[in-house]
Design an enzyme around this catalytic site. Sequence first.
Site, PDB file in Angstrom:
ATOM      1  N   LYS A 184       0.757 -42.542 -12.246  1.00  0.00           N
ATOM      2  CA  LYS A 184       2.011 -43.179 -12.345  1.00  0.00           C
ATOM      3  C   LYS A 184       2.022 -43.803 -11.059  1.00  0.00           C
ATOM      4  CE  LYS A 184       5.302 -42.195  -9.780  1.00  0.00           C
ATOM      5  NZ  LYS A 184       5.837 -43.214  -8.157  1.00  0.00           N
ATOM      6  N   GLY A 241       1.763 -35.193  -1.947  1.00  0.00           N
ATOM      7  CA  GLY A 241       3.615 -36.146  -1.620  1.00  0.00           C
ATOM      8  C   GLY A 241       4.398 -35.569  -0.874  1.00  0.00           C
ATOM      9  N   SER A 242       5.832 -35.148  -1.155  1.00  0.00           N
ATOM     10  CA  SER A 242       5.848 -34.547   0.109  1.00  0.00           C
ATOM     11  C   SER A 242       6.748 -33.436  -0.630  1.00  0.00           C
ATOM     12  CB  SER A 242       7.379 -35.898  -0.016  1.00  0.00           C
ATOM     13  OG  SER A 242       8.009 -35.790  -1.057  1.00  0.00           O
ATOM     14  N   GLY A 246       7.723 -33.483  -4.573  1.00  0.00           N
ATOM     15  CA  GLY A 246       7.356 -32.302  -4.995  1.00  0.00           C
ATOM     16  C   GLY A 246       7.752 -31.443  -5.880  1.00  0.00           C
ATOM     17  N   GLU A 265       0.562 -30.933  -4.120  1.00  0.00           N
ATOM     18  CA  GLU A 265       0.768 -30.920  -2.723  1.00  0.00           C
ATOM     19  C   GLU A 265       1.045 -31.462  -1.468  1.00  0.00           C
ATOM     20  OE1 GLU A 265      -2.477 -33.111   0.966  1.00  0.00           O
ATOM     21  OE2 GLU A 265      -3.749 -32.448  -0.708  1.00  0.00           O
ATOM     22  N   CYS A 302      -2.503 -35.551   4.973  1.00  0.00           N
ATOM     23  CA  CYS A 302      -2.219 -34.122   4.484  1.00  0.00           C
ATOM     24  C   CYS A 302      -2.746 -33.039   5.386  1.00  0.00           C
ATOM     25  CB  CYS A 302      -2.384 -33.183   3.569  1.00  0.00           C
ATOM     26  SG  CYS A 302      -4.271 -34.144   3.188  1.00  0.00           S
ATOM     27  N   GLU A 391       6.982 -29.706   8.443  1.00  0.00           N
ATOM     28  CA  GLU A 391       5.656 -31.161   8.765  1.00  0.00           C
ATOM     29  C   GLU A 391       6.770 -32.240   9.027  1.00  0.00           C
ATOM     30  OE1 GLU A 391       2.310 -33.473   6.258  1.00  0.00           O
ATOM     31  OE2 GLU A 391       4.151 -32.530   5.403  1.00  0.00           O
TER      32      GLU A 391
END
Length: 508
Positions: A184, A241-242, A246, A265, A302, A391
Amino acid sequence: MTDSYQPGGKHLIAGEWVAGDATFESQPATGAPHRFAAGTAAHVDRAAKAAEEAFWSYGYSSRAERAAFLNAIADAIEARGPQITQIGTAETGLPAARLEGERGRTAGQLRLFASHIQKGDFLDRRHDAAMPDRKPAARPDIRLVQRALGPAGVFGASNFPLAFSTAGGDTASALAAGCPVVVKGHPGHPGTAEIIAEAILEAIGKCGVHPGVFSLVQSNTREAGESLVQHPLIKAIGFTGSLKGGRALFDLACSRPEPIPFFGELGSVNPMFLLPHALKARGAEIAAGWAGSLTMGVGQFCTNPGLGILIDGPEAAAFEATMADVMGKIAAQTMLSDGIASAFQAGQCRIRDTNGVRELVATSVEGRNVGPWLYAVSGETFLANPALAEEVFGPLGVLVKVRDKNEMMAVAHGLEGQLTCSLHLDQADTALASTLVPVLERKAGRLLANGFPTGVEVVDSMMHGGPYPASTNVSTTSVGTLAIRRFLRPVAYQNMPAELLPEDIRSI
Protein backbone atom coordinates in the site's frame (compact mmCIF):
# COMPACT_ATOMS: atom_id res chain seq x y z
CA MET A 1 16.39 7.00 -20.07
CA THR A 2 16.12 10.68 -19.13
CA ASP A 3 16.63 12.04 -15.63
CA SER A 4 13.04 13.33 -15.53
CA TYR A 5 10.31 10.92 -14.48
CA GLN A 6 6.64 11.36 -15.31
CA PRO A 7 4.42 8.97 -13.33
CA GLY A 8 1.60 7.18 -15.11
CA GLY A 9 -0.54 7.38 -11.98
CA LYS A 10 -1.78 3.77 -12.00
CA HIS A 11 -1.61 0.80 -9.65
CA LEU A 12 0.60 -2.15 -10.53
CA ILE A 13 -1.40 -5.33 -9.94
CA ALA A 14 -0.04 -8.72 -11.01
CA GLY A 15 2.03 -7.30 -13.84
CA GLU A 16 -0.59 -4.90 -15.19
CA TRP A 17 -0.93 -1.13 -14.77
CA VAL A 18 -4.47 -0.55 -13.55
CA ALA A 19 -6.41 2.71 -13.42
CA GLY A 20 -9.34 3.55 -11.18
CA ASP A 21 -12.37 5.83 -11.15
CA ALA A 22 -11.24 7.72 -8.04
CA THR A 23 -7.98 9.68 -8.07
CA PHE A 24 -5.93 11.89 -5.78
CA GLU A 25 -3.35 14.58 -6.40
CA SER A 26 0.16 14.42 -4.97
CA GLN A 27 1.47 17.31 -2.85
CA PRO A 28 5.11 17.69 -3.88
CA ALA A 29 7.53 19.96 -2.08
CA THR A 30 8.57 21.37 -5.47
CA GLY A 31 7.22 21.16 -8.99
CA ALA A 32 3.82 20.29 -10.37
CA PRO A 33 1.56 17.72 -8.71
CA HIS A 34 0.50 14.51 -10.44
CA ARG A 35 -2.75 12.55 -10.31
CA PHE A 36 -2.82 8.96 -9.10
CA ALA A 37 -5.48 6.28 -9.00
CA ALA A 38 -6.91 5.88 -5.50
CA GLY A 39 -7.02 2.26 -4.43
CA THR A 40 -10.22 0.54 -3.32
CA ALA A 41 -11.06 -2.71 -1.61
CA ALA A 42 -11.57 -4.20 -5.09
CA HIS A 43 -7.98 -3.34 -6.08
CA VAL A 44 -6.66 -4.90 -2.89
CA ASP A 45 -8.76 -8.01 -3.45
CA ARG A 46 -7.37 -8.43 -6.97
CA ALA A 47 -3.79 -7.97 -5.74
CA ALA A 48 -4.22 -10.36 -2.80
CA LYS A 49 -5.72 -13.07 -5.01
CA ALA A 50 -2.83 -12.68 -7.45
CA ALA A 51 -0.37 -12.94 -4.54
CA GLU A 52 -2.02 -16.16 -3.36
CA GLU A 53 -1.79 -17.60 -6.86
CA ALA A 54 1.88 -16.60 -7.04
CA PHE A 55 2.61 -18.21 -3.68
CA TRP A 56 2.06 -21.71 -5.11
CA SER A 57 5.17 -21.24 -7.22
CA TYR A 58 7.17 -18.48 -5.54
CA GLY A 59 6.63 -19.83 -2.02
CA TYR A 60 8.19 -23.12 -3.11
CA SER A 61 10.97 -21.69 -5.28
CA SER A 62 14.61 -22.35 -4.52
CA ARG A 63 16.74 -20.01 -2.46
CA ALA A 64 18.94 -19.45 -5.52
CA GLU A 65 15.93 -18.38 -7.59
CA ARG A 66 14.76 -15.93 -4.94
CA ALA A 67 18.28 -14.55 -4.51
CA ALA A 68 18.52 -13.94 -8.25
CA PHE A 69 15.19 -12.09 -8.14
CA LEU A 70 16.28 -9.87 -5.24
CA ASN A 71 19.54 -9.02 -7.01
CA ALA A 72 17.64 -8.24 -10.21
CA ILE A 73 15.40 -5.79 -8.32
CA ALA A 74 18.50 -4.09 -6.90
CA ASP A 75 20.01 -3.83 -10.39
CA ALA A 76 16.83 -2.32 -11.82
CA ILE A 77 16.60 0.24 -9.01
CA GLU A 78 20.20 1.31 -9.51
CA ALA A 79 19.65 1.67 -13.25
CA ARG A 80 16.92 4.25 -12.51
CA GLY A 81 19.07 6.23 -10.09
CA PRO A 82 18.79 9.76 -11.55
CA GLN A 83 15.04 9.44 -12.13
CA ILE A 84 14.45 8.15 -8.61
CA THR A 85 16.39 11.09 -7.18
CA GLN A 86 14.46 13.57 -9.33
CA ILE A 87 10.97 12.38 -8.40
CA GLY A 88 11.93 11.63 -4.80
CA THR A 89 13.36 15.07 -4.08
CA ALA A 90 10.41 16.78 -5.75
CA GLU A 91 7.83 14.85 -3.73
CA THR A 92 9.51 14.85 -0.32
CA GLY A 93 11.82 17.86 -0.24
CA LEU A 94 14.67 15.59 0.85
CA PRO A 95 18.09 16.62 -0.53
CA ALA A 96 19.50 14.66 -3.45
CA ALA A 97 22.38 13.31 -1.37
CA ARG A 98 19.94 11.81 1.14
CA LEU A 99 17.91 10.13 -1.61
CA GLU A 100 21.03 8.78 -3.27
CA GLY A 101 22.25 7.34 0.02
CA GLU A 102 18.85 5.83 0.71
CA ARG A 103 18.76 4.32 -2.76
CA GLY A 104 22.11 2.66 -2.05
CA ARG A 105 20.78 1.32 1.22
CA THR A 106 17.69 -0.05 -0.51
CA ALA A 107 19.71 -1.91 -3.12
CA GLY A 108 22.12 -3.03 -0.41
CA GLN A 109 19.28 -4.49 1.68
CA LEU A 110 18.03 -6.50 -1.28
CA ARG A 111 21.50 -7.88 -1.95
CA LEU A 112 22.06 -8.59 1.75
CA PHE A 113 18.94 -10.75 1.89
CA ALA A 114 19.95 -12.47 -1.35
CA SER A 115 23.26 -13.43 0.24
CA HIS A 116 21.60 -14.37 3.53
CA ILE A 117 19.14 -16.86 2.09
CA GLN A 118 21.80 -18.53 -0.02
CA LYS A 119 23.74 -19.34 3.17
CA GLY A 120 20.67 -21.09 4.57
CA ASP A 121 21.19 -20.29 8.26
CA PHE A 122 17.75 -18.66 8.48
CA LEU A 123 16.11 -22.05 7.87
CA ASP A 124 17.03 -23.19 11.40
CA ARG A 125 17.07 -26.79 10.18
CA ARG A 126 16.77 -29.44 12.90
CA HIS A 127 16.74 -33.22 12.76
CA ASP A 128 16.12 -35.78 15.46
CA ALA A 129 16.74 -39.18 13.93
CA ALA A 130 14.41 -42.07 14.55
CA MET A 131 15.15 -44.38 17.48
CA PRO A 132 13.14 -47.51 16.64
CA ASP A 133 14.61 -49.47 19.53
CA ARG A 134 13.91 -46.88 22.23
CA LYS A 135 11.94 -48.20 25.19
CA PRO A 136 9.20 -48.04 26.21
CA ALA A 137 8.23 -46.47 22.84
CA ALA A 138 10.08 -45.91 19.60
CA ARG A 139 10.96 -42.35 18.61
CA PRO A 140 9.92 -41.19 15.13
CA ASP A 141 12.17 -39.34 12.69
CA ILE A 142 11.43 -35.60 13.02
CA ARG A 143 12.81 -32.79 10.87
CA LEU A 144 12.03 -29.09 11.24
CA VAL A 145 12.55 -26.20 8.85
CA GLN A 146 11.27 -22.64 8.41
CA ARG A 147 8.72 -22.19 5.61
CA ALA A 148 7.21 -19.09 4.02
CA LEU A 149 4.14 -17.74 5.79
CA GLY A 150 2.12 -16.67 2.73
CA PRO A 151 1.23 -13.37 1.00
CA ALA A 152 2.30 -10.32 3.02
CA GLY A 153 1.00 -6.76 3.09
CA VAL A 154 3.46 -3.88 3.40
CA PHE A 155 2.72 -0.21 4.13
CA GLY A 156 5.04 2.40 2.63
CA ALA A 157 6.57 4.71 5.24
CA SER A 158 6.38 8.49 5.10
CA ASN A 159 9.95 9.23 6.16
CA PHE A 160 11.86 6.70 4.04
CA PRO A 161 10.43 6.75 0.50
CA LEU A 162 12.90 4.06 -0.57
CA ALA A 163 14.45 2.07 2.31
CA PHE A 164 11.16 1.53 4.23
CA SER A 165 8.69 1.64 1.39
CA THR A 166 7.97 -0.10 -1.92
CA ALA A 167 11.12 -2.23 -2.12
CA GLY A 168 12.33 -1.50 1.40
CA GLY A 169 13.26 -3.78 4.23
CA ASP A 170 9.79 -5.27 4.78
CA THR A 171 9.38 -6.10 1.09
CA ALA A 172 12.95 -7.42 0.77
CA SER A 173 12.69 -9.70 3.80
CA ALA A 174 9.24 -11.00 2.80
CA LEU A 175 10.36 -11.77 -0.76
CA ALA A 176 13.51 -13.42 0.60
CA ALA A 177 11.36 -15.67 2.78
CA GLY A 178 9.23 -16.68 -0.22
CA CYS A 179 6.22 -14.46 0.45
CA PRO A 180 4.56 -12.46 -2.35
CA VAL A 181 3.97 -8.85 -1.36
CA VAL A 182 1.15 -6.34 -1.77
CA VAL A 183 2.34 -2.80 -1.02
CA LYS A 184 0.00 0.00 0.00
CA GLY A 185 1.89 3.04 -1.26
CA HIS A 186 2.29 6.12 0.91
CA PRO A 187 0.43 9.15 -0.51
CA GLY A 188 3.35 11.43 0.37
CA HIS A 189 5.53 9.97 -2.39
CA PRO A 190 3.37 8.05 -4.89
CA GLY A 191 5.59 8.82 -7.87
CA THR A 192 8.62 7.42 -6.08
CA ALA A 193 6.60 4.30 -5.26
CA GLU A 194 5.63 3.93 -8.90
CA ILE A 195 9.13 4.09 -10.33
CA ILE A 196 10.32 1.49 -7.81
CA ALA A 197 7.37 -0.70 -8.81
CA GLU A 198 8.55 -0.37 -12.42
CA ALA A 199 11.96 -1.67 -11.33
CA ILE A 200 10.37 -4.68 -9.59
CA LEU A 201 8.24 -5.39 -12.67
CA GLU A 202 11.38 -5.40 -14.80
CA ALA A 203 12.98 -7.92 -12.44
CA ILE A 204 9.83 -10.08 -12.55
CA GLY A 205 10.13 -10.26 -16.33
CA LYS A 206 13.86 -10.90 -16.27
CA CYS A 207 13.61 -13.75 -13.77
CA GLY A 208 10.38 -15.31 -15.04
CA VAL A 209 8.67 -14.91 -11.67
CA HIS A 210 4.88 -15.10 -11.38
CA PRO A 211 3.67 -11.46 -11.76
CA GLY A 212 1.42 -11.80 -8.71
CA VAL A 213 4.54 -11.86 -6.54
CA PHE A 214 4.32 -8.06 -6.25
CA SER A 215 1.57 -5.47 -6.47
CA LEU A 216 1.42 -1.76 -5.63
CA VAL A 217 -1.89 -0.19 -4.70
CA GLN A 218 -1.76 3.59 -4.34
CA SER A 219 -4.07 5.28 -1.86
CA ASN A 220 -4.70 8.48 0.07
CA THR A 221 -7.60 7.10 2.14
CA ARG A 222 -8.02 4.40 4.77
CA GLU A 223 -10.03 2.03 2.56
CA ALA A 224 -7.09 0.34 0.83
CA GLY A 225 -5.03 0.00 4.01
CA GLU A 226 -7.87 -1.41 6.07
CA SER A 227 -8.83 -3.78 3.27
CA LEU A 228 -5.25 -5.02 3.03
CA VAL A 229 -5.05 -5.80 6.75
CA GLN A 230 -8.42 -7.55 6.74
CA HIS A 231 -8.07 -9.55 3.52
CA PRO A 232 -8.24 -13.27 4.35
CA LEU A 233 -5.43 -14.19 1.93
CA ILE A 234 -2.92 -11.80 3.57
CA LYS A 235 -0.98 -13.63 6.28
CA ALA A 236 1.23 -10.89 7.78
CA ILE A 237 1.61 -7.11 7.73
CA GLY A 238 4.70 -4.89 7.85
CA PHE A 239 4.09 -1.28 8.91
CA THR A 240 6.16 1.77 9.80
CA GLY A 241 4.27 4.88 10.85
CA SER A 242 2.42 6.69 13.58
CA LEU A 243 1.30 5.18 16.87
CA LYS A 244 -2.33 6.15 16.26
CA GLY A 245 -2.55 4.77 12.72
CA GLY A 246 -0.47 1.70 13.45
CA ARG A 247 -2.45 0.81 16.56
CA ALA A 248 -5.72 1.06 14.63
CA LEU A 249 -4.41 -1.33 11.97
CA PHE A 250 -2.93 -3.64 14.62
CA ASP A 251 -6.34 -3.89 16.26
CA LEU A 252 -7.89 -4.75 12.89
CA ALA A 253 -5.31 -7.49 12.34
CA CYS A 254 -6.07 -8.97 15.75
CA SER A 255 -9.85 -8.80 15.30
CA ARG A 256 -9.93 -10.76 12.04
CA PRO A 257 -11.63 -14.18 12.07
CA GLU A 258 -8.08 -15.43 11.50
CA PRO A 259 -5.81 -13.00 13.40
CA ILE A 260 -2.48 -12.38 11.68
CA PRO A 261 0.86 -11.01 12.89
CA PHE A 262 1.15 -7.26 12.53
CA PHE A 263 4.77 -6.11 12.62
CA GLY A 264 4.39 -2.43 13.32
CA GLU A 265 7.02 0.14 14.18
CA LEU A 266 5.00 2.88 15.83
CA GLY A 267 6.90 5.43 17.89
CA SER A 268 9.93 6.15 20.03
CA VAL A 269 11.55 9.14 21.74
CA ASN A 270 14.91 7.33 22.01
CA PRO A 271 16.05 8.77 25.37
CA MET A 272 19.68 9.56 26.08
CA PHE A 273 21.11 9.45 29.60
CA LEU A 274 23.97 11.92 30.02
CA LEU A 275 25.98 10.72 32.98
CA PRO A 276 27.84 13.17 35.28
CA HIS A 277 31.50 12.51 34.47
CA ALA A 278 30.93 12.40 30.72
CA LEU A 279 28.90 15.60 30.94
CA LYS A 280 31.67 17.36 32.85
CA ALA A 281 34.45 16.15 30.56
CA ARG A 282 32.82 16.71 27.17
CA GLY A 283 29.45 18.37 27.56
CA ALA A 284 29.98 20.70 24.60
CA GLU A 285 30.89 17.77 22.34
CA ILE A 286 27.81 15.83 23.41
CA ALA A 287 25.62 18.89 22.87
CA ALA A 288 26.89 19.37 19.32
CA GLY A 289 26.33 15.70 18.55
CA TRP A 290 22.86 15.66 20.01
CA ALA A 291 21.82 18.80 18.14
CA GLY A 292 23.05 17.29 14.88
CA SER A 293 21.27 14.01 15.46
CA LEU A 294 18.08 15.71 16.65
CA THR A 295 17.77 17.93 13.57
CA MET A 296 19.12 15.50 10.94
CA GLY A 297 16.53 15.12 8.20
CA VAL A 298 14.33 17.67 10.04
CA GLY A 299 14.08 15.18 12.88
CA GLN A 300 12.05 12.78 10.72
CA PHE A 301 13.76 9.59 11.82
CA CYS A 302 12.21 6.89 13.98
CA THR A 303 15.48 6.90 15.95
CA ASN A 304 15.47 10.66 16.53
CA PRO A 305 16.74 11.23 20.12
CA GLY A 306 14.01 13.43 21.56
CA LEU A 307 14.92 13.20 25.27
CA GLY A 308 18.10 14.04 27.14
CA ILE A 309 18.19 13.11 30.85
CA LEU A 310 20.89 14.56 33.10
CA ILE A 311 21.45 15.45 36.74
CA ASP A 312 20.90 19.12 37.55
CA GLY A 313 23.89 21.25 38.54
CA PRO A 314 26.56 23.53 37.04
CA GLU A 315 27.45 21.07 34.24
CA ALA A 316 23.78 20.67 33.36
CA ALA A 317 23.36 24.45 33.22
CA ALA A 318 26.38 24.76 30.91
CA PHE A 319 25.07 21.94 28.72
CA GLU A 320 21.66 23.59 28.49
CA ALA A 321 23.25 26.87 27.40
CA THR A 322 25.39 25.13 24.78
CA MET A 323 22.47 23.17 23.40
CA ALA A 324 20.37 26.31 23.13
CA ASP A 325 23.18 28.12 21.33
CA VAL A 326 23.81 25.32 18.85
CA MET A 327 20.14 24.61 18.17
CA GLY A 328 19.35 28.29 17.73
CA LYS A 329 21.77 28.50 14.80
CA ILE A 330 20.23 25.64 12.82
CA ALA A 331 18.12 26.81 9.88
CA ALA A 332 14.60 25.68 9.07
CA GLN A 333 14.21 22.77 6.67
CA THR A 334 11.38 21.28 4.61
CA MET A 335 9.36 18.45 6.13
CA LEU A 336 8.11 15.50 4.13
CA SER A 337 4.47 16.54 3.89
CA ASP A 338 1.93 19.11 4.98
CA GLY A 339 0.40 16.53 7.32
CA ILE A 340 3.68 15.77 9.06
CA ALA A 341 4.39 19.48 9.50
CA SER A 342 0.92 20.02 10.95
CA ALA A 343 1.33 17.10 13.36
CA PHE A 344 4.72 18.44 14.41
CA GLN A 345 3.25 21.84 15.20
CA ALA A 346 0.51 20.23 17.30
CA GLY A 347 3.09 18.21 19.23
CA GLN A 348 5.30 21.23 19.73
CA CYS A 349 2.37 23.17 21.15
CA ARG A 350 1.50 20.27 23.45
CA ILE A 351 4.99 20.29 24.95
CA ARG A 352 5.17 24.07 25.16
CA ASP A 353 1.82 24.41 26.93
CA THR A 354 2.56 21.87 29.67
CA ASN A 355 2.97 23.53 33.07
CA GLY A 356 6.55 23.59 34.26
CA VAL A 357 8.12 23.41 30.78
CA ARG A 358 10.68 26.08 29.85
CA GLU A 359 11.20 27.04 26.23
CA LEU A 360 14.91 27.30 25.38
CA VAL A 361 14.79 27.55 21.59
CA ALA A 362 11.71 28.66 19.64
CA THR A 363 11.92 28.97 15.88
CA SER A 364 9.13 28.74 13.32
CA VAL A 365 6.69 26.52 11.48
CA GLU A 366 5.76 27.99 8.10
CA GLY A 367 3.94 25.46 5.96
CA ARG A 368 6.37 22.57 5.54
CA ASN A 369 9.38 24.64 6.62
CA VAL A 370 10.24 23.88 10.23
CA GLY A 371 13.05 24.98 12.52
CA PRO A 372 14.32 23.26 15.70
CA TRP A 373 12.70 23.60 19.13
CA LEU A 374 14.20 22.87 22.53
CA TYR A 375 12.58 22.66 25.94
CA ALA A 376 13.71 21.96 29.50
CA VAL A 377 11.78 20.40 32.35
CA SER A 378 12.50 19.12 35.83
CA GLY A 379 12.48 15.42 36.55
CA GLU A 380 9.53 15.88 38.87
CA THR A 381 7.46 17.60 36.20
CA PHE A 382 8.45 15.01 33.60
CA LEU A 383 7.41 12.12 35.83
CA ALA A 384 4.08 13.80 36.59
CA ASN A 385 3.23 14.37 32.90
CA PRO A 386 3.46 11.15 30.83
CA ALA A 387 2.57 13.10 27.67
CA LEU A 388 6.03 14.71 27.80
CA ALA A 389 7.47 11.29 26.94
CA GLU A 390 5.38 10.92 23.79
CA GLU A 391 7.07 11.23 20.41
CA VAL A 392 6.98 14.52 18.53
CA PHE A 393 8.01 13.59 15.00
CA GLY A 394 10.43 16.34 14.04
CA PRO A 395 13.33 18.47 15.30
CA LEU A 396 12.20 18.87 18.92
CA GLY A 397 14.16 17.97 22.02
CA VAL A 398 13.27 17.93 25.72
CA LEU A 399 16.00 18.27 28.34
CA VAL A 400 14.99 16.48 31.56
CA LYS A 401 16.96 17.76 34.56
CA VAL A 402 16.64 15.31 37.45
CA ARG A 403 17.60 15.97 41.07
CA ASP A 404 19.90 13.01 41.56
CA LYS A 405 20.71 9.44 40.55
CA ASN A 406 17.57 8.12 42.19
CA GLU A 407 15.33 10.38 40.15
CA MET A 408 17.28 9.43 37.01
CA MET A 409 16.49 5.81 37.80
CA ALA A 410 12.83 6.72 38.32
CA VAL A 411 12.75 8.29 34.85
CA ALA A 412 14.33 5.15 33.38
CA HIS A 413 11.81 2.88 35.09
CA GLY A 414 8.92 5.07 33.92
CA LEU A 415 9.79 4.95 30.22
CA GLU A 416 7.60 3.14 27.74
CA GLY A 417 9.09 0.86 25.10
CA GLN A 418 11.72 2.41 22.83
CA LEU A 419 13.66 1.56 19.72
CA THR A 420 16.85 2.82 21.35
CA CYS A 421 18.26 4.07 24.63
CA SER A 422 21.68 5.74 24.78
CA LEU A 423 24.23 6.24 27.54
CA HIS A 424 26.88 8.94 27.40
CA LEU A 425 29.45 7.89 29.98
CA ASP A 426 33.09 7.91 30.98
CA GLN A 427 34.88 5.20 32.93
CA ALA A 428 34.03 6.93 36.21
CA ASP A 429 30.30 6.64 35.33
CA THR A 430 30.41 2.84 35.18
CA ALA A 431 28.75 2.27 38.56
CA LEU A 432 25.73 4.40 37.66
CA ALA A 433 25.60 2.95 34.16
CA SER A 434 25.57 -0.58 35.57
CA THR A 435 22.37 0.19 37.46
CA LEU A 436 20.75 1.76 34.39
CA VAL A 437 21.57 -0.92 31.82
CA PRO A 438 19.33 -3.68 33.28
CA VAL A 439 16.43 -1.24 33.25
CA LEU A 440 17.10 0.13 29.77
CA GLU A 441 17.53 -3.25 28.13
CA ARG A 442 13.96 -4.00 29.19
CA LYS A 443 12.86 -0.74 27.59
CA ALA A 444 14.62 -0.82 24.20
CA GLY A 445 15.73 -3.03 21.36
CA ARG A 446 19.12 -1.34 20.95
CA LEU A 447 21.39 0.19 23.59
CA LEU A 448 24.15 2.62 22.62
CA ALA A 449 27.19 3.89 24.49
CA ASN A 450 28.65 7.28 23.58
CA GLY A 451 26.80 7.53 20.30
CA PHE A 452 23.63 8.83 18.71
CA PRO A 453 20.91 6.51 17.45
CA THR A 454 20.22 8.11 14.07
CA GLY A 455 21.87 5.86 11.53
CA VAL A 456 20.79 2.22 11.59
CA GLU A 457 23.30 -0.27 10.22
CA VAL A 458 21.79 -2.88 7.89
CA VAL A 459 23.70 -5.89 9.22
CA ASP A 460 23.06 -9.33 10.69
CA SER A 461 23.31 -8.11 14.29
CA MET A 462 20.97 -5.12 14.06
CA MET A 463 17.83 -4.99 16.19
CA HIS A 464 15.37 -2.31 15.07
CA GLY A 465 12.34 -2.86 17.25
CA GLY A 466 11.49 -2.83 20.91
CA PRO A 467 8.75 -3.13 23.51
CA TYR A 468 5.39 -1.50 22.76
CA PRO A 469 4.79 1.23 21.62
CA ALA A 470 8.11 1.16 19.78
CA SER A 471 6.81 -1.89 17.96
CA THR A 472 3.93 -4.33 18.17
CA ASN A 473 6.16 -7.41 18.44
CA VAL A 474 9.08 -7.14 20.84
CA SER A 475 10.80 -10.23 19.43
CA THR A 476 11.31 -8.99 15.88
CA THR A 477 13.27 -6.40 13.93
CA SER A 478 12.51 -4.50 10.73
CA VAL A 479 16.19 -3.96 9.87
CA GLY A 480 18.89 -6.59 9.42
CA THR A 481 18.69 -10.19 8.31
CA LEU A 482 16.80 -11.28 11.43
CA ALA A 483 13.82 -9.48 9.85
CA ILE A 484 13.19 -12.48 7.63
CA ARG A 485 11.84 -14.41 10.63
CA ARG A 486 8.71 -12.26 10.59
CA PHE A 487 7.58 -13.96 7.39
CA LEU A 488 8.44 -17.56 8.24
CA ARG A 489 6.86 -20.30 10.32
CA PRO A 490 8.38 -23.57 11.54
CA VAL A 491 7.03 -26.80 10.12
CA ALA A 492 7.96 -30.25 11.48
CA TYR A 493 7.91 -33.36 9.28
CA GLN A 494 7.52 -36.71 11.05
CA ASN A 495 8.51 -39.94 9.32
CA MET A 496 8.07 -38.16 5.99
CA PRO A 497 9.48 -39.94 2.92
CA ALA A 498 12.53 -38.09 1.59
CA GLU A 499 10.90 -37.36 -1.77
CA LEU A 500 8.10 -35.48 0.00
CA LEU A 501 10.38 -33.31 2.16
CA PRO A 502 11.30 -29.73 1.22
CA GLU A 503 14.58 -29.80 -0.68
CA ASP A 504 16.26 -27.65 1.97
CA ILE A 505 15.83 -30.37 4.62
CA ARG A 506 16.27 -33.64 2.73
CA SER A 507 20.00 -33.99 3.31
CA ILE A 508 20.27 -33.24 7.03
